[in-house]
Scaffold this active site. Structure first.
Site, PDB file in Angstrom:
ATOM      1  N   THR A  48       0.851  -1.189   0.000  1.00 15.63           N
ATOM      2  CA  THR A  48       0.000   0.000   0.000  1.00 15.63           C
ATOM      3  C   THR A  48       0.890   1.244   0.000  1.00 15.63           C
ATOM      4  OG1 THR A  48      -0.183  -0.083   2.398  1.00 15.63           O
ATOM      5  CG2 THR A  48      -1.917  -1.177   1.131  1.00 15.63           C
ATOM      6  N   THR A 107       1.505   4.321   1.615  1.00 16.06           N
ATOM      7  CA  THR A 107       2.305   4.800   2.749  1.00 16.06           C
ATOM      8  C   THR A 107       3.179   3.691   3.298  1.00 16.06           C
ATOM      9  OG1 THR A 107       0.627   6.437   3.313  1.00 16.06           O
ATOM     10  CG2 THR A 107       2.215   5.888   5.038  1.00 16.06           C
ATOM     11  N   CYS A 108       2.634   2.482   3.372  1.00 18.88           N
ATOM     12  CA  CYS A 108       3.400   1.355   3.915  1.00 18.88           C
ATOM     13  C   CYS A 108       4.647   1.085   3.089  1.00 18.88           C
ATOM     14  CB  CYS A 108       2.524   0.111   3.981  1.00 18.88           C
ATOM     15  SG  CYS A 108       1.041   0.330   4.979  1.00 18.88           S
ATOM     16  N   GLN A 109       4.508   1.110   1.780  1.00 23.80           N
ATOM     17  CA  GLN A 109       5.638   0.827   0.901  1.00 23.80           C
ATOM     18  C   GLN A 109       6.546   2.038   0.712  1.00 23.80           C
ATOM     19  OE1 GLN A 109       6.980  -1.926  -0.560  1.00 23.80           O
ATOM     20  NE2 GLN A 109       8.563  -0.538  -1.295  1.00 23.80           N
TER      21      GLN A 109
END
Length: 166
Positions: free
Chosen positions: A58, A60-62
């Site tokens: 996703t 922000t996660c990545q």
């Protein structure tokens, strides 16, 4: 159980599922067999960082969260961190693929599932059915840092916040 805080013992019976990186599973399309990671037992004699994200791959996660940990892994290790484990709601196969997509071919950072967000639910740290964004530092069985993000940022769970607490 409720949210963890500095000074708490890391709880018993916490485990995650992951696919151990091996030469045979190094290709992103190789599945491997999920293995139980007994966090409670492993953390009794190690310094560990748990990084929880809502989902693999996703934005922000990545783009913001995990890339910081990858870039500063040597700084974490220099401060005595034995294991960094990234958890999310995703199944262990997706988490393994996410690790491989980020160039992980060993156990330098583990990508695991918080199966059905079981651990996150015990803390009250979820986003609906998913794991919330948070970081926990455990030093030989004791929690020394535990913070959940108040919003979609990485201000308290990002690598810089964690490094400041080591």
């Amino acid at each position: 159980m409720s949210a963890l805080k500095a000074g708490d013992d890391f709880p018993a019976d916490v485990s995650f599922l992951y696919v151990k990186p091996t030469p045979e599973t190094s290709d992103v399309l190789a599945c491997g067999i999920p293995t139980k990671f007994d966090a409670s037992a492993e953390f009794k004699d190690k310094k560990a960082v748990i990084v929880s994200v809502p989902g693999a791959f996703t934005p922000t996660c990545q783009n913001t969260h995990i890339t910081g940990y990858l870039a500063k892994l040597s700084e974490l290790k220099a401060k005595g961190v034995d294991v960094v484990i990234t958890i999310a709601f995703n199944d262990p196969f997706v988490m393994a693929a996410w690790g491989k997509a980020n160039g992980i071919k060993d156990d330098s950072i583990l990508f695991a599932t918080d199966n059905e967000a079981a651990f996150s639910k015990t803390l009250g740290w979820t986003l609906g059915a998913r794991t919330a964004r948070y970081a926990i530092v455990v030093d030989h069985g004791k929690v020394v840092y535990a913070e959940k993000e108040p919003a979609g940022d990485v201000g308290v769970s990002g690598v810089d916040a964690v490094l400041a607490k080591l």
